[in-house]
Design an enzyme around this catalytic site. Sequence first.
Site, PDB file in Angstrom:
ATOM      1  N   GLY A  46      33.540 -30.088 -53.663  1.00 40.32           N
ATOM      2  CA  GLY A  46      32.667 -28.994 -54.957  1.00 40.32           C
ATOM      3  C   GLY A  46      33.544 -27.896 -54.697  1.00 40.32           C
ATOM      4  O   GLY A  46      34.631 -27.667 -53.344  1.00 40.32           O
ATOM      5  N   ASN A  82      30.389 -23.304 -49.815  1.00 37.26           N
ATOM      6  CA  ASN A  82      30.298 -22.876 -48.189  1.00 37.26           C
ATOM      7  C   ASN A  82      30.415 -24.524 -47.666  1.00 37.26           C
ATOM      8  O   ASN A  82      30.160 -24.965 -46.859  1.00 37.26           O
ATOM      9  CB  ASN A  82      29.694 -22.257 -47.800  1.00 37.26           C
ATOM     10  CG  ASN A  82      29.130 -21.064 -47.698  1.00 37.26           C
ATOM     11  OD1 ASN A  82      30.799 -20.719 -47.613  1.00 37.26           O
ATOM     12  ND2 ASN A  82      28.377 -20.369 -48.118  1.00 37.26           N
ATOM     13  N   GLU A 141      39.098 -30.108 -58.603  1.00 38.57           N
ATOM     14  CA  GLU A 141      38.757 -28.811 -59.387  1.00 38.57           C
ATOM     15  C   GLU A 141      39.497 -27.861 -58.794  1.00 38.57           C
ATOM     16  O   GLU A 141      40.635 -27.199 -59.870  1.00 38.57           O
ATOM     17  CB  GLU A 141      37.143 -28.506 -60.258  1.00 38.57           C
ATOM     18  CG  GLU A 141      37.232 -28.288 -61.015  1.00 38.57           C
ATOM     19  CD  GLU A 141      35.869 -27.868 -61.805  1.00 38.57           C
ATOM     20  OE1 GLU A 141      35.793 -28.637 -62.321  1.00 38.57           O
ATOM     21  OE2 GLU A 141      35.560 -26.494 -60.950  1.00 38.57           O
TER      22      GLU A 141
HETATM   23  O1  0RQ Z   1      21.738 -17.736 -51.774  1.00 36.27           O
HETATM   24  O2  0RQ Z   1      23.517 -16.946 -49.784  1.00 36.27           O
HETATM   25  O3  0RQ Z   1      21.446 -15.224 -51.032  1.00 36.27           O
HETATM   26  O4  0RQ Z   1      21.433 -16.968 -48.742  1.00 36.27           O
HETATM   27  O5  0RQ Z   1      21.783 -20.381 -53.530  1.00 36.27           O
HETATM   28  O6  0RQ Z   1      23.658 -21.236 -51.397  1.00 36.27           O
HETATM   29  O7  0RQ Z   1      22.994 -23.057 -48.981  1.00 36.27           O
HETATM   30  O8  0RQ Z   1      25.631 -21.038 -49.431  1.00 36.27           O
HETATM   31  O9  0RQ Z   1      25.294 -23.222 -50.882  1.00 36.27           O
HETATM   32  O10 0RQ Z   1      27.765 -21.748 -50.787  1.00 36.27           O
HETATM   33  O11 0RQ Z   1      27.553 -24.136 -50.908  1.00 36.27           O
HETATM   34  O12 0RQ Z   1      27.019 -23.173 -53.257  1.00 36.27           O
HETATM   35  C1  0RQ Z   1      24.629 -25.079 -55.839  1.00 36.27           C
HETATM   36  C2  0RQ Z   1      25.320 -22.451 -56.071  1.00 36.27           C
HETATM   37  C3  0RQ Z   1      25.747 -23.916 -53.722  1.00 36.27           C
HETATM   38  C4  0RQ Z   1      27.458 -23.904 -55.482  1.00 36.27           C
HETATM   39  C5  0RQ Z   1      26.101 -24.062 -55.067  1.00 36.27           C
HETATM   40  C6  0RQ Z   1      20.925 -20.189 -52.373  1.00 36.27           C
HETATM   41  C7  0RQ Z   1      21.188 -20.020 -50.309  1.00 36.27           C
HETATM   42  C8  0RQ Z   1      22.342 -18.750 -51.272  1.00 36.27           C
HETATM   43  C9  0RQ Z   1      24.197 -20.499 -52.209  1.00 36.27           C
HETATM   44  P1  0RQ Z   1      22.432 -16.317 -50.098  1.00 36.27           P
HETATM   45  P2  0RQ Z   1      24.366 -21.751 -49.647  1.00 36.27           P
HETATM   46  P3  0RQ Z   1      27.223 -23.139 -51.316  1.00 36.27           P
HETATM   47  C10 0RQ Z   1      32.806 -28.463 -59.203  1.00 36.27           C
HETATM   48  C11 0RQ Z   1      31.956 -27.376 -58.277  1.00 36.27           C
HETATM   49  C12 0RQ Z   1      27.547 -25.281 -58.928  1.00 36.27           C
HETATM   50  C13 0RQ Z   1      29.424 -25.845 -59.186  1.00 36.27           C
HETATM   51  C14 0RQ Z   1      30.014 -26.605 -58.979  1.00 36.27           C
HETATM   52  C15 0RQ Z   1      27.013 -24.217 -57.037  1.00 36.27           C
HETATM   53  C16 0RQ Z   1      22.710 -19.185 -52.391  1.00 36.27           C
HETATM   54  O13 0RQ Z   1      28.045 -25.029 -55.623  1.00 36.27           O
HETATM   55  O14 0RQ Z   1      27.510 -23.342 -57.496  1.00 36.27           O
HETATM   56  O15 0RQ Z   1      29.109 -27.901 -58.029  1.00 36.27           O
HETATM   57  N1  0RQ Z   1      27.425 -25.018 -57.850  1.00 36.27           N
HETATM   58  N2  0RQ Z   1      31.364 -26.904 -58.934  1.00 36.27           N
HETATM   59  O16 0RQ Z   1      20.037 -19.545 -49.887  1.00 36.27           O
HETATM   60  C17 0RQ Z   1      16.687 -20.339 -54.117  1.00 36.27           C
HETATM   61  C18 0RQ Z   1      16.902 -22.641 -53.539  1.00 36.27           C
HETATM   62  C19 0RQ Z   1      17.834 -22.510 -53.213  1.00 36.27           C
HETATM   63  C20 0RQ Z   1      18.295 -20.796 -52.660  1.00 36.27           C
HETATM   64  C21 0RQ Z   1      20.232 -22.328 -52.254  1.00 36.27           C
HETATM   65  N3  0RQ Z   1      16.536 -24.517 -53.318  1.00 36.27           N
HETATM   66  N4  0RQ Z   1      16.340 -21.623 -54.049  1.00 36.27           N
HETATM   67  N5  0RQ Z   1      18.413 -20.427 -53.690  1.00 36.27           N
HETATM   68  N6  0RQ Z   1      20.485 -20.838 -52.102  1.00 36.27           N
HETATM   69  N7  0RQ Z   1      18.767 -23.404 -51.966  1.00 36.27           N
HETATM   70  C22 0RQ Z   1      33.319 -29.959 -59.266  1.00 36.27           C
HETATM   71  C23 0RQ Z   1      34.691 -29.190 -58.691  1.00 36.27           C
HETATM   72  O17 0RQ Z   1      36.021 -30.059 -58.459  1.00 36.27           O
HETATM   73  C24 0RQ Z   1      34.645 -28.024 -57.912  1.00 36.27           C
END
Ligand code: 0RQ
Length: 495
Positions: A258, A261, A284
């Site tokens: 995915g 980070n 992707e």
């Molecule tokens: O916010 O930076 O303001 O602190 O969410 O979280 O931990 O840096 O994670 O960069 O890996 O993104 C799901 C968004 C994760 C991404 C998601 C807050 C956390 C931080 C980001 P801050 P991290 P990542 C397609 C693949 C959907 C699309 C997908 C995504 C920010 O992976 O967009 O999967 N996925 N595409 O603090 C409130 C919670 C939280 C929260 C994290 N429970 N409640 N805030 N955060 N958990 C397939 C392919 O082939 C590519």
Amino acid sequence: MKYPILSAEEAAALIIDGQTVGIGGFSSVGTPKAVPAALAQHAETLHNEGKPFKIGLITGGATGNQVDSALTEAHAVAFRTPFQSNKEMRNAINSGEVQYFDLHLSQIGQDVRYGFLGKIDVAIIEASGITPEGDLILSTSVGISPTLTCVADKIIIELNEAHAGKLTGMHDIFVLDNPPYRREIPIYKVNDRTGSISVKVDSKKVAGVVLTNERDQIAAFTPLNETTRQIGQNVADFLVKEYRQGAIPKEFLPLQSGVGNIANAVLGALGGDPHLPAFSMYTEVIQNSVIDLMLEERIRFVAGSSLTLSDDKLDLLYEHIGEMKDRVLLRPQEITNHPEVIRRLGIIAVNTALEADIFGNVNSTHVSGSKMMNGIGGSGDFARNAYLSIFTTPSTAKGGLISSIVPQVSHVDSTEHDVRILVTEQGVADLRGKSPLQRARLIIENCAHPDYKELLWDYLKLSEGHCHTPMSLRNAFQMHLAFAETGDMRNTKYV
Ligand code: 0RQ
């Protein structure tokens, strides 16, 4: 040159208020740059004159700052679909200024062709070359550009000389027919080619070409920390175990990883694990870590829809372009994410959750159930159809104030039926063949953070009874409520 040269301002002036504009590009790269900036300027000028100007914006996925920031800051977007990952656009969506429609990335191209989203008035597409016949060699991504050029009334091309000649031959453009004339997609191995290297365009629709010379700008990754490193290691250890048990074939299976980070950390751990063989990727987004692993011969081949690379990694790719052209394929997202191919090839899919519940439902998009983060992207496409569908998340967010494992997710993107393995830095819950109660026990025991385990066990005791899925309607969102009211989920009180 077969087409007239335009300035970005002349091209932008062809777009009028209320039109739907399809902008090429995917995962922040390969998007046009000069025309969207000129369009934002054009909108501001009109607004200053008291005239309305807003467009509907359809893209392949994330577009990056040159499109989403510029147009949002100019208040020029009424409607946006699909995935975005831009702060200004996110705020405009969450304030209600922009109406946003989120869907699986395999579906946006076909929805556009089916006419589900109305007419596409103008397509703006970045190319790295134009053939003598007038067809387009795309740049660092494919996304839905081949579909946008098919259906749009008018096409504006940005010819980006920063990539001139380098990417020719790396694309595999194949556009599906519409039902009832659709046939199978003839991809039986990750590196099978099915289409052409260029996008066919009807030259009568081309309004002109704007010349640019600018690299993509992608956001830097957060450096690995102990949590993301441990999540990556847990995924790698799990796959080694499956591999040794023979649940994954000897030659291994193609991997999808995915965005973000955590995904980057997981890929680094898998690539670095000496107990796993070199593998291929059918994914992707091709992120930074892939290029290093290819040069180390840990990744044999990669097919994706975008080269989402920082400048140094793109330079590295270009340095080795002779060899890399045989090992990298860029396809339309409708093909990279197509359920048929994902299931046929037996993809191991690793995606990231914002939160998961004790039954295995995953929320990847909505903070506290209501605020859009980025969108579902391709995670649902891969999760449902994968050979093994793994979701990862740190067990807590915001310095421990939020537990990512909750009794009930505040929004569902991938259901309990699509989530096979859940991994946090605490451990792994293998949910295959488990009832809801068994899943809940496994997830609390193996994945929840110690600060939240008691709270989750208490919830399970409250709701366990003579039923299939233990559920307390009164208490399912108490942890979310505690965060909303006190700023810390640890203050949860059940009623
Ligand atoms: O916010 O930076 O303001 O602190 O969410 O979280 O931990 O840096 O994670 O960069 O890996 O993104 C799901 C968004 C994760 C991404 C998601 C807050 C956390 C931080 C980001 P801050 P991290 P990542 C397609 C693949 C959907 C699309 C997908 C995504 C920010 O992976 O967009 O999967 N996925 N595409 O603090 C409130 C919670 C939280 C929260 C994290 N429970 N409640 N805030 N955060 N958990 C397939 C392919 O082939 C590519």
